[in-house]
Structure formats: C-alpha cells, structure tokens
Design a protein around this motif. Structure first.
Motif, PDB file in Angstrom:
ATOM      1  N   LEU A 134       6.023  -2.842  -5.084  1.00 17.70           N
ATOM      2  CA  LEU A 134       6.233  -4.268  -4.445  1.00 17.70           C
ATOM      3  C   LEU A 134       4.791  -4.995  -4.216  1.00 17.70           C
ATOM      4  CD1 LEU A 134       8.731  -3.162  -1.744  1.00 17.70           C
ATOM      5  CD2 LEU A 134       9.185  -4.099  -4.059  1.00 17.70           C
ATOM      6  N   THR A 135       3.886  -4.327  -3.915  1.00 17.62           N
ATOM      7  CA  THR A 135       2.480  -4.844  -3.685  1.00 17.62           C
ATOM      8  C   THR A 135       1.576  -3.573  -3.916  1.00 17.62           C
ATOM      9  OG1 THR A 135       2.228  -4.201  -1.306  1.00 17.62           O
ATOM     10  CG2 THR A 135       3.214  -6.342  -1.830  1.00 17.62           C
ATOM     11  N   GLY A 136       0.355  -4.266  -4.635  1.00 13.05           N
ATOM     12  CA  GLY A 136      -0.812  -3.256  -4.695  1.00 13.05           C
ATOM     13  C   GLY A 136      -0.792  -2.497  -6.035  1.00 13.05           C
ATOM     14  N   THR A 137      -1.564  -1.434  -6.309  1.00 15.52           N
ATOM     15  CA  THR A 137      -1.344  -0.478  -7.444  1.00 15.52           C
ATOM     16  C   THR A 137      -1.170   0.876  -7.105  1.00 15.52           C
ATOM     17  OG1 THR A 137      -2.866  -2.306  -8.691  1.00 15.52           O
ATOM     18  CG2 THR A 137      -2.546  -0.130  -9.356  1.00 15.52           C
ATOM     19  N   VAL A 138      -0.328   1.396  -7.535  1.00 14.19           N
ATOM     20  CA  VAL A 138       0.154   2.900  -7.435  1.00 14.19           C
ATOM     21  C   VAL A 138      -0.901   3.728  -8.186  1.00 14.19           C
ATOM     22  CG1 VAL A 138       1.582   4.931  -7.655  1.00 14.19           C
ATOM     23  CG2 VAL A 138       2.191   2.762  -6.668  1.00 14.19           C
ATOM     24  N   SER A 139      -1.467   4.941  -7.841  1.00  9.58           N
ATOM     25  CA  SER A 139      -2.267   6.007  -8.564  1.00  9.58           C
ATOM     26  C   SER A 139      -1.137   7.038  -8.596  1.00  9.58           C
ATOM     27  CB  SER A 139      -3.580   6.016  -7.831  1.00  9.58           C
ATOM     28  OG  SER A 139      -3.834   7.232  -8.692  1.00  9.58           O
ATOM     29  N   LEU A 140      -0.563   7.195  -9.825  1.00  8.27           N
ATOM     30  CA  LEU A 140       0.515   8.172 -10.220  1.00  8.27           C
ATOM     31  C   LEU A 140      -0.199   9.400 -10.803  1.00  8.27           C
ATOM     32  CD1 LEU A 140       3.410   9.280 -10.093  1.00  8.27           C
ATOM     33  CD2 LEU A 140       3.844   7.935 -11.963  1.00  8.27           C
ATOM     34  N   LEU A 141      -0.387  10.320 -10.214  1.00  8.28           N
ATOM     35  CA  LEU A 141      -0.925  11.805 -10.781  1.00  8.28           C
ATOM     36  C   LEU A 141       0.214  12.423 -11.287  1.00  8.28           C
ATOM     37  CD1 LEU A 141      -3.364  10.950  -8.800  1.00  8.28           C
ATOM     38  CD2 LEU A 141      -3.711  13.474  -8.651  1.00  8.28           C
ATOM     39  N   LEU A 142       0.431  12.755 -12.577  1.00  9.32           N
ATOM     40  CA  LEU A 142       1.555  13.456 -13.104  1.00  9.32           C
ATOM     41  C   LEU A 142       0.977  14.327 -14.124  1.00  9.32           C
ATOM     42  CD1 LEU A 142       4.656  12.958 -13.103  1.00  9.32           C
ATOM     43  CD2 LEU A 142       4.190  11.283 -15.154  1.00  9.32           C
ATOM     44  N   GLY A 143       1.059  15.648 -13.496  1.00  7.56           N
ATOM     45  CA  GLY A 143       0.439  16.676 -14.435  1.00  7.56           C
ATOM     46  C   GLY A 143      -1.054  16.568 -14.601  1.00  7.56           C
ATOM     47  N   GLU A 144      -1.530  16.537 -15.619  1.00  5.12           N
ATOM     48  CA  GLU A 144      -2.842  16.335 -16.039  1.00  5.12           C
ATOM     49  C   GLU A 144      -3.165  14.638 -16.001  1.00  5.12           C
ATOM     50  OE1 GLU A 144      -5.271  18.712 -16.223  1.00  5.12           O
ATOM     51  OE2 GLU A 144      -3.363  19.976 -15.599  1.00  5.12           O
ATOM     52  N   LEU A 148      -2.000   4.229 -13.641  1.00  2.00           N
ATOM     53  CA  LEU A 148      -1.902   3.141 -12.660  1.00  2.00           C
ATOM     54  C   LEU A 148      -0.485   2.420 -12.970  1.00  2.00           C
ATOM     55  CD1 LEU A 148      -5.552   2.132 -12.626  1.00  2.00           C
ATOM     56  CD2 LEU A 148      -4.380   3.486 -11.184  1.00  2.00           C
ATOM     57  N   VAL A 149       0.043   2.238 -11.968  1.00  2.00           N
ATOM     58  CA  VAL A 149       1.529   1.436 -11.954  1.00  2.00           C
ATOM     59  C   VAL A 149       1.210   0.349 -10.907  1.00  2.00           C
ATOM     60  CG1 VAL A 149       3.914   1.487 -11.692  1.00  2.00           C
ATOM     61  CG2 VAL A 149       2.575   3.537 -12.018  1.00  2.00           C
ATOM     62  N   HIS A 150       1.044  -0.915 -11.880  1.00  2.00           N
ATOM     63  CA  HIS A 150       0.797  -2.360 -10.910  1.00  2.00           C
ATOM     64  C   HIS A 150       2.013  -2.874 -10.237  1.00  2.00           C
ATOM     65  CE1 HIS A 150      -3.560  -1.842 -12.619  1.00  2.00           C
ATOM     66  NE2 HIS A 150      -2.655  -1.522 -13.783  1.00  2.00           N
ATOM     67  N   GLU A 151       1.773  -3.875  -9.521  1.00  2.00           N
ATOM     68  CA  GLU A 151       2.618  -4.671  -8.829  1.00  2.00           C
ATOM     69  C   GLU A 151       3.611  -5.292  -9.911  1.00  2.00           C
ATOM     70  OE1 GLU A 151       2.605  -8.852  -6.240  1.00  2.00           O
ATOM     71  OE2 GLU A 151       1.108  -7.062  -5.848  1.00  2.00           O
ATOM     72  N   GLY A 152       5.026  -5.343  -9.594  1.00  2.00           N
ATOM     73  CA  GLY A 152       6.025  -5.586 -10.598  1.00  2.00           C
ATOM     74  C   GLY A 152       6.322  -4.667 -11.416  1.00  2.00           C
ATOM     75  N   ILE A 165       2.259  10.368  -5.508  1.00  2.00           N
ATOM     76  CA  ILE A 165       1.947   9.196  -5.562  1.00  2.00           C
ATOM     77  C   ILE A 165       0.848   8.823  -4.596  1.00  2.00           C
ATOM     78  CG2 ILE A 165       2.980   6.841  -5.285  1.00  2.00           C
ATOM     79  CD1 ILE A 165       5.596   8.342  -5.960  1.00  2.00           C
ATOM     80  N   GLY A 166      -0.149   7.892  -4.982  1.00  2.00           N
ATOM     81  CA  GLY A 166      -1.202   7.409  -4.017  1.00  2.00           C
ATOM     82  C   GLY A 166      -1.382   6.001  -4.046  1.00  2.00           C
ATOM     83  N   ALA A 167      -2.379   5.472  -3.231  1.00  2.00           N
ATOM     84  CA  ALA A 167      -2.708   4.038  -3.252  1.00  2.00           C
ATOM     85  C   ALA A 167      -4.123   4.110  -4.241  1.00  2.00           C
ATOM     86  CB  ALA A 167      -2.839   3.440  -1.997  1.00  2.00           C
ATOM     87  N   HIS A 168      -4.127   2.935  -4.687  1.00  2.00           N
ATOM     88  CA  HIS A 168      -5.409   2.754  -5.709  1.00  2.00           C
ATOM     89  C   HIS A 168      -6.271   1.642  -5.293  1.00  2.00           C
ATOM     90  CE1 HIS A 168      -7.966   2.838  -9.401  1.00  2.00           C
ATOM     91  NE2 HIS A 168      -7.794   1.362  -9.459  1.00  2.00           N
ATOM     92  N   ARG A 169      -7.504   1.678  -4.622  1.00  2.00           N
ATOM     93  CA  ARG A 169      -8.002   0.723  -4.112  1.00  2.00           C
ATOM     94  C   ARG A 169      -7.317  -0.278  -3.016  1.00  2.00           C
ATOM     95  NH1 ARG A 169     -10.909  -1.340  -9.605  1.00  2.00           N
ATOM     96  NH2 ARG A 169     -12.194   0.793 -10.022  1.00  2.00           N
ATOM     97  N   GLY A 170      -6.761   0.090  -2.142  1.00  2.00           N
ATOM     98  CA  GLY A 170      -6.145  -0.454  -1.070  1.00  2.00           C
ATOM     99  C   GLY A 170      -4.566   0.007  -0.820  1.00  2.00           C
ATOM    100  N   PRO A 171      -3.742  -0.684   0.293  1.00  2.34           N
ATOM    101  CA  PRO A 171      -2.567  -0.300   0.364  1.00  2.34           C
ATOM    102  C   PRO A 171      -1.657  -0.723  -0.831  1.00  2.34           C
ATOM    103  CG  PRO A 171      -3.460  -1.457   2.273  1.00  2.34           C
ATOM    104  CD  PRO A 171      -4.442  -1.711   0.983  1.00  2.34           C
ATOM    105  N   VAL A 172      -0.520   0.229  -0.835  1.00  2.00           N
ATOM    106  CA  VAL A 172       0.489  -0.086  -1.639  1.00  2.00           C
ATOM    107  C   VAL A 172       1.732   0.025  -1.024  1.00  2.00           C
ATOM    108  CG1 VAL A 172       0.514   2.291  -2.583  1.00  2.00           C
ATOM    109  CG2 VAL A 172       1.256   0.335  -4.125  1.00  2.00           C
ATOM    110  N   GLU A 173       2.892  -1.014  -1.316  1.00  8.01           N
ATOM    111  CA  GLU A 173       4.346  -0.713  -1.202  1.00  8.01           C
ATOM    112  C   GLU A 173       5.152  -0.680  -2.365  1.00  8.01           C
ATOM    113  OE1 GLU A 173       5.554  -3.880   1.588  1.00  8.01           O
ATOM    114  OE2 GLU A 173       4.029  -3.326   3.178  1.00  8.01           O
ATOM    115  N   ILE A 174       6.132   0.560  -2.001  1.00  6.83           N
ATOM    116  CA  ILE A 174       6.918   0.740  -3.102  1.00  6.83           C
ATOM    117  C   ILE A 174       8.295   0.760  -2.710  1.00  6.83           C
ATOM    118  CG2 ILE A 174       5.150   2.074  -4.599  1.00  6.83           C
ATOM    119  CD1 ILE A 174       6.694   4.728  -3.765  1.00  6.83           C
TER     120      ILE A 174
END
Length: 197
Positions: A134-144, A148-152, A165-174
């Motif tokens: 919804l907002t921000g950029t997700v840092s998805l660690l998937l195996g190795e 990066l999954v961006h807004e939208g 699932i983590g936040a990349h460089r700031g808060p994220v909403e999913i």
C-alpha cells in the motif's frame, strides 16, 4: 413471522444465485439433487415452501453447506472493526473474521525498519502467501534472494521457501492474505509464534 419470511426469501435468492453462478439451468441442478426442475422453479420463485429435506441435497449439489444457506444477514455480520496488535516493529490489523469458512485471513500490516533489526529469522510453513504494498517498499527475503516490492506491486510465493517480510528504507504498509497455515504462523494470537516472518 416477518423474520421467517425474510429468511425464506434470502435462502431462495441464495439458491438461485448459486445456480446461476455455476451457469446451470433448472434441469442441470435437478439432475444433481434429484428434485424436479418444476419443483426447483417453484422454490426459487416462492410458490413452494422450502423443506429441510430439500435444502440438504440442494446445498450439496451447489457446493455449499446448510449453515451457509441459512446464515443470518444482520449488519453485524458485515462490518469488521479491527483492533491493532502491536509488536516491536510491526502493527497488525486483522481485517477478516476469525475462523473464516474458507480458511483464509486478511490483514493490514505496518512494518518499520526496526523489525528487520529485531527479527532476523526466516519462517517456513506449508501453504502460500500473498501481499500487496500500500505504501513504501517491502524487502522480501525469499530463500537466498532479496526482492524489493514497491508501492502498488504485489507478491505471491510458496511459504515452504524460507521467507521474511521487512521494510526497506522506511515504514511500509501491506495488505496480505494468509491461508490457514500462514495465519497460524504469522498472526498475533494464533497457535504458532506470532509473525515469525
């Protein structure tokens, strides 16, 4: 008496709606539930009372349950008022009812970069997971990999692959959808440790 008539009308609408959603004629449904097409027509139009011994085979033929055919239609069954569940670096709002009939849970999550520092474990469990950012950029660690999954954008993956699932460089909403195994593994108050992602 009014409530009985209203519920009767709702059941008739559900029966007809399920039949039409499957693209079946009255004859096609009749062949599957061993009632005549004319009986089904009279049930759908309200010219015949619905008997319990007719509802059971109808529900089975239409791929539903008797409980779902007769469940109430009150407003409290529609509106969900989610309460936030706070943990270090993450807040979760459960947007679906507990113990949903299809075994899925929908949640909104707000993840901050602090979560990635607090929890470095990867989670593994049976099933699949889906989320949209919804907002921000997700840092998805998937195996190795780190993806990066961006807004939208959205992501879907097998949860048998170690993931977090983590936040990349700031808060994220999913907005995320879990199957039953994912709900147990990730949502607060479930049987497994909450949000081990």
């Amino acid at each position: 008496m009014t409530q009985e008539v209203t519920m009767d009308t709702v059941i008739r609408q559900r029966l007809k709606g399920l039949r039409l959603a499957k693209g079946w004629s009255l004859d096609a449904l009749a062949a599957r539930c061993y009632l005549s097409a004319s009986t089904l027509s009279r049930i759908e139009t309200g010219h015949r009372r619905i008997a319990l011994d007719q509802l059971v085979p109808l529900a089975k033929a239409l791929g539903t349950t008797l409980d779902q055919l007769v469940e109430p239609t009150a407003d409290e069954d529609v509106v969900i008022r989610p309460e936030p569940e706070h943990q270090p670096g993450i807040t979760t709002w459960l947007l679906s009812r507990e113990h949903s009939h299809d075994g899925r849970a929908v949640a909104k999550m707000r993840i901050t970069p602090e979560r990635s520092l607090e929890n470095r474990e990867l989670s593994v469990h049976p099933g699949r997971e889906w989320f949209t950012v919804l907002t921000g950029t997700v840092s998805l660690l998937l195996g190795e990999r780190t993806i990066l999954v961006h807004e939208g954008q959205a992501a879907e993956f097998s949860t048998m692959v170690p993931h977090r699932i983590g936040a990349h460089r700031g808060p994220v909403e999913i907005l995320t959808i879990f199957d039953r195994e994912g709900e147990r593994a990730h949502l607060p108050g479930s049987h497994a440790t909450a949000l081990e992602q």
